[in-house]
Design a protein around this motif. Structure first.
Motif, short mmCIF file in Angstrom:
data_model
loop_
_atom_site.label_atom_id
_atom_site.label_comp_id
_atom_site.label_asym_id
_atom_site.label_seq_id
_atom_site.Cartn_x
_atom_site.Cartn_y
_atom_site.Cartn_z
N GLN A 272 0.83 -1.21 0.00
CA GLN A 272 0.00 0.00 0.00
C GLN A 272 0.86 1.26 0.00
OE1 GLN A 272 -2.15 -0.94 3.59
NE2 GLN A 272 -4.00 -1.58 2.48
N PHE A 273 1.94 1.21 0.78
CA PHE A 273 2.85 2.34 0.87
C PHE A 273 3.47 2.64 -0.49
CE2 PHE A 273 7.15 4.03 1.95
CZ PHE A 273 6.75 5.17 2.61
N ARG A 274 3.94 1.58 -1.15
CA ARG A 274 4.54 1.76 -2.48
C ARG A 274 3.53 2.33 -3.47
NH1 ARG A 274 8.37 -2.41 -5.90
NH2 ARG A 274 8.40 -1.19 -7.82
N SER A 275 2.32 1.79 -3.43
CA SER A 275 1.27 2.25 -4.34
C SER A 275 0.96 3.73 -4.12
CB SER A 275 0.01 1.41 -4.14
OG SER A 275 -1.04 1.89 -4.94
N THR A 276 0.92 4.14 -2.83
CA THR A 276 0.64 5.54 -2.51
C THR A 276 1.72 6.46 -3.05
OG1 THR A 276 -0.53 4.88 -0.51
CG2 THR A 276 0.21 7.16 -0.63
N LEU A 277 2.98 6.04 -2.90
CA LEU A 277 4.09 6.85 -3.42
C LEU A 277 4.00 6.99 -4.93
CD1 LEU A 277 7.12 5.44 -1.37
CD2 LEU A 277 5.98 7.63 -1.04
N GLU A 278 3.75 5.87 -5.60
CA GLU A 278 3.74 5.89 -7.06
C GLU A 278 2.56 6.69 -7.61
OE1 GLU A 278 3.99 1.73 -7.95
OE2 GLU A 278 6.20 1.74 -7.91
N LYS A 279 1.42 6.67 -6.89
CA LYS A 279 0.28 7.49 -7.31
C LYS A 279 0.62 8.97 -7.23
CE LYS A 279 -3.44 4.26 -6.10
NZ LYS A 279 -4.53 3.96 -5.13
N ASP A 280 1.52 9.31 -6.31
CA ASP A 280 1.93 10.72 -6.18
C ASP A 280 3.10 11.05 -7.11
OD1 ASP A 280 1.14 13.07 -4.61
OD2 ASP A 280 3.26 13.07 -4.00
N GLY A 281 3.46 10.10 -7.98
CA GLY A 281 4.51 10.37 -8.96
C GLY A 281 5.92 10.16 -8.46
N ILE A 282 6.08 9.46 -7.32
CA ILE A 282 7.42 9.22 -6.75
C ILE A 282 7.94 7.88 -7.24
CG2 ILE A 282 8.73 8.90 -4.63
CD1 ILE A 282 6.71 10.78 -3.27
N HIS A 283 9.09 7.88 -7.87
CA HIS A 283 9.70 6.69 -8.43
C HIS A 283 10.21 5.82 -7.28
CE1 HIS A 283 13.01 4.81 -11.11
NE2 HIS A 283 11.85 4.29 -11.44
N TYR A 284 9.59 4.65 -7.07
CA TYR A 284 9.86 3.85 -5.87
C TYR A 284 11.32 3.38 -5.77
CZ TYR A 284 9.36 0.44 -2.12
OH TYR A 284 9.52 -0.26 -0.96
N PRO A 285 11.95 2.86 -6.82
CA PRO A 285 13.36 2.47 -6.69
C PRO A 285 14.26 3.63 -6.28
CG PRO A 285 12.42 1.47 -8.65
CD PRO A 285 11.41 2.45 -8.14
N SER A 286 13.95 4.82 -6.80
CA SER A 286 14.73 6.00 -6.40
C SER A 286 14.46 6.37 -4.95
CB SER A 286 14.40 7.19 -7.31
OG SER A 286 14.73 6.91 -8.64
N PHE A 287 13.19 6.22 -4.54
CA PHE A 287 12.82 6.47 -3.15
C PHE A 287 13.63 5.58 -2.21
CE2 PHE A 287 10.30 5.16 0.53
CZ PHE A 287 9.97 6.38 1.10
N ARG A 288 13.74 4.29 -2.57
CA ARG A 288 14.52 3.34 -1.76
C ARG A 288 15.97 3.81 -1.61
NH1 ARG A 288 13.93 -1.96 -0.80
NH2 ARG A 288 15.98 -2.38 -1.67
N GLU A 289 16.55 4.26 -2.70
CA GLU A 289 17.95 4.68 -2.63
C GLU A 289 18.12 5.96 -1.81
OE1 GLU A 289 20.48 2.74 -3.51
OE2 GLU A 289 18.78 1.38 -3.83
N GLU A 290 17.10 6.82 -1.85
CA GLU A 290 17.18 8.03 -1.03
C GLU A 290 17.10 7.68 0.45
OE1 GLU A 290 17.49 12.33 -0.73
OE2 GLU A 290 17.86 10.89 -2.34
N ILE A 291 16.24 6.73 0.80
CA ILE A 291 16.17 6.27 2.18
C ILE A 291 17.50 5.65 2.60
CG2 ILE A 291 15.10 4.56 3.72
CD1 ILE A 291 13.31 6.87 3.35
N ARG A 292 18.10 4.86 1.71
CA ARG A 292 19.40 4.26 2.00
C ARG A 292 20.43 5.36 2.31
NH1 ARG A 292 21.16 -0.82 0.06
NH2 ARG A 292 19.75 -0.66 -1.75
N GLY A 293 20.39 6.42 1.49
CA GLY A 293 21.31 7.53 1.71
C GLY A 293 21.09 8.22 3.04
N GLU A 294 19.81 8.43 3.40
CA GLU A 294 19.52 9.05 4.69
C GLU A 294 20.02 8.18 5.85
OE1 GLU A 294 18.17 11.97 5.42
OE2 GLU A 294 17.87 12.58 3.33
#
Length: 433
Positions: free
Chosen positions: A119-141
């Motif tokens: 559900q979380f992934r679906s919500t991000l993608e509906k808002d136009g957020i590229h999920y693989p990129s999101f994962r890498e940004e979290i990794r960076g944080e």
């Protein structure tokens, strides 16, 4: 709807400059060139442009008036330079976040918003957020948080005499809490008089605008070098004695809505705004945990995979009946090994977050799975817990936490400045501007 709002509030905090969505890739077709060189890594104009697109959307969504494009570009590029320098240092020192840890972290974010991972992934993608990129940004944080824990937090030393001095001079202060925001103009470690003069003039310019009524969040986005610049420089609610001394002394003289003079510290120049003030409550009891652990350190000689494998073997022995303390004496690479891994009674905040989170999830007698922290791989066993209604002990514990908070931000800014100064940086955007 409330969960969705909470989700994007959390993302804004964790990802101060979120990631480009799939539609942003069209920008890559424009002419590209290098705007900065950081060590052996380059930052391109299109990379900067993509980050700016997302930040502009974020600021617009927050209702923050936009600073001049030139100022925002300068601030964003400096942020990207600092991120690149930190990632390079982490890579060189062997600090990594594997996919298992990353999935666990994203799972916790999803759970905190009452969503499954799907559900979380679906919500991000509906808002136009590229999920693989999101994962890498979290990794960076996570990498930057671990760096801060390992390079700064773990090296802070708080002596008993500091605690005694604090209790004698400040322990009787009230528990009022202060909501503040700030602007930091970071000075190089060996700044020349000309550099300091230029930085001071820039600070005075920001101060004049702030006092004339310009939006403070907009000014932080345009001027501040702090990590929280794109969140309006918001530090949140803090007790007066939990702030760095310079900030505490200044905030004590301000009324809500007022803005400080331009302040000077070893980190550079500061402007502070007191947003609000409220009465605070002090806890009457503390949950303490008595625990022990086995640590295998990771470094150039021992990889994460090797350390994990060794600990899995040790854990299997313990689960099958071997004594935890004896295994700690044989295998642990921590100073507690001679005591069977005993850490004594631990208060909240005594250990780094990854360790404490895993420890708090255990029942007495339970042995954890492999836990990774900035120091290496751990096995943790909780022996017992207790709730203590303490007096002197609580005062000393609170004093230690307050002193730690006070010293931490100064130490972190000093570390960032030193890292910036010893990293080769060529900022070509400055030449353009």
């Amino acid at each position: 709807m409330r969960a969705i709002k909470t989700l994007f509030s959390l993302i804004a905090i964790c990802l101060s400059s979120l990631l480009m969505s799939p539609t942003s890739h069209a920008t890559a077709l424009e002419a590209d060139y290098i705007v900065a060189v950081v060590g052996d890594t380059v930052i391109t104009r299109n990379e900067l442009r993509s980050r700016l697109e997302v930040v502009l959307k974020q600021l617009t969504k927050q209702g923050t008036p936009l600073p001049p494009q030139e100022d925002l570009e300068r601030q964003m590029l400096e942020r990207m330079i600092m991120e690149t320098a930190q990632f390079a240092y982490a890579r060189e020192s062997g600090l990594r976040i594997d996919d298992t840890q990353l999935d666990q972290a994203i799972g916790r974010i999803a759970a905190s918003n009452q969503m499954t991972l799907a559900q979380f992934r679906s919500t991000l993608e509906k808002d136009g957020i590229h999920y693989p990129s999101f994962r890498e940004e979290i990794r960076g944080e996570m990498i930057m948080a671990r760096l801060r824990e390992r390079e700064v937090e773990s090296r802070l030393v708080i002596s008993e005499s500091e605690i005694d001095n604090y209790l004698a001079n400040e322990g009787a202060q009230g528990n009022d809490e202060y909501h503040i925001a700030h602007i930091l103009l970071r000075a190089p470690e060996s700044a020349s008089p000309e550099q300091l003069l230029k930085l001071r003039q820039r600070g005075e310019q920001a101060l004049t605008k702030a006092r004339s009524g310009e939006n403070f969040a907009e000014l932080t986005a345009a001027y501040s070098d702090a990590q929280d610049a794109l969140q309006g420089g918001d530090i949140g609610w803090r007790r007066l004695n939990g702030l760095p001394t310079l900030y505490a002394e200044t905030v004590a003289r301000l009324q809500p809505g007022q803005i400080s003079d331009l302040l000077r510290s070893s980190a550079g120049f500061h402007i502070i705004k007191l947003i609000d003030k409220r009465g605070g409550n002090q806890p009457t009891s503390v949950r303490q945990t008595r625990a022990r652990h086995i640590l295998i350190r990771t470094n150039e000689v021992t990889s994460e995979a090797e350390a994990r494998h060794r600990l899995e073997t040790v854990r299997e022995r313990i689960v099958n009946g071997m004594d935890f303390a004896e295994q700690a004496r044989i295998f642990s690479q921590d100073g507690s090994a001679a005591k069977g891994g005993e850490l004594g009674w631990l208060n909240p905040g005594d250990t780094v977050p990854d360790f404490e989170r895993a420890m708090d999830a255990l029942q007495p007698g339970e042995v954890s799975a492999i836990v990774q922290s900035p120091f290496g791989m751990h096995l943790i066993q909780v022996l017992e817990r207790r709730d203590r209604d303490v007096t002197d002990e609580r005062q000393r514990m609170t004093a230690r936490q307050v002193i730690r908070e006070r010293k931490l931000e100064i130490a972190y800014q000093d570390w960032l400045r030193q890292l910036r100064d010893r990293t080769y940086v060529e900022n070509r955007l400055e030449k353009e501007l």
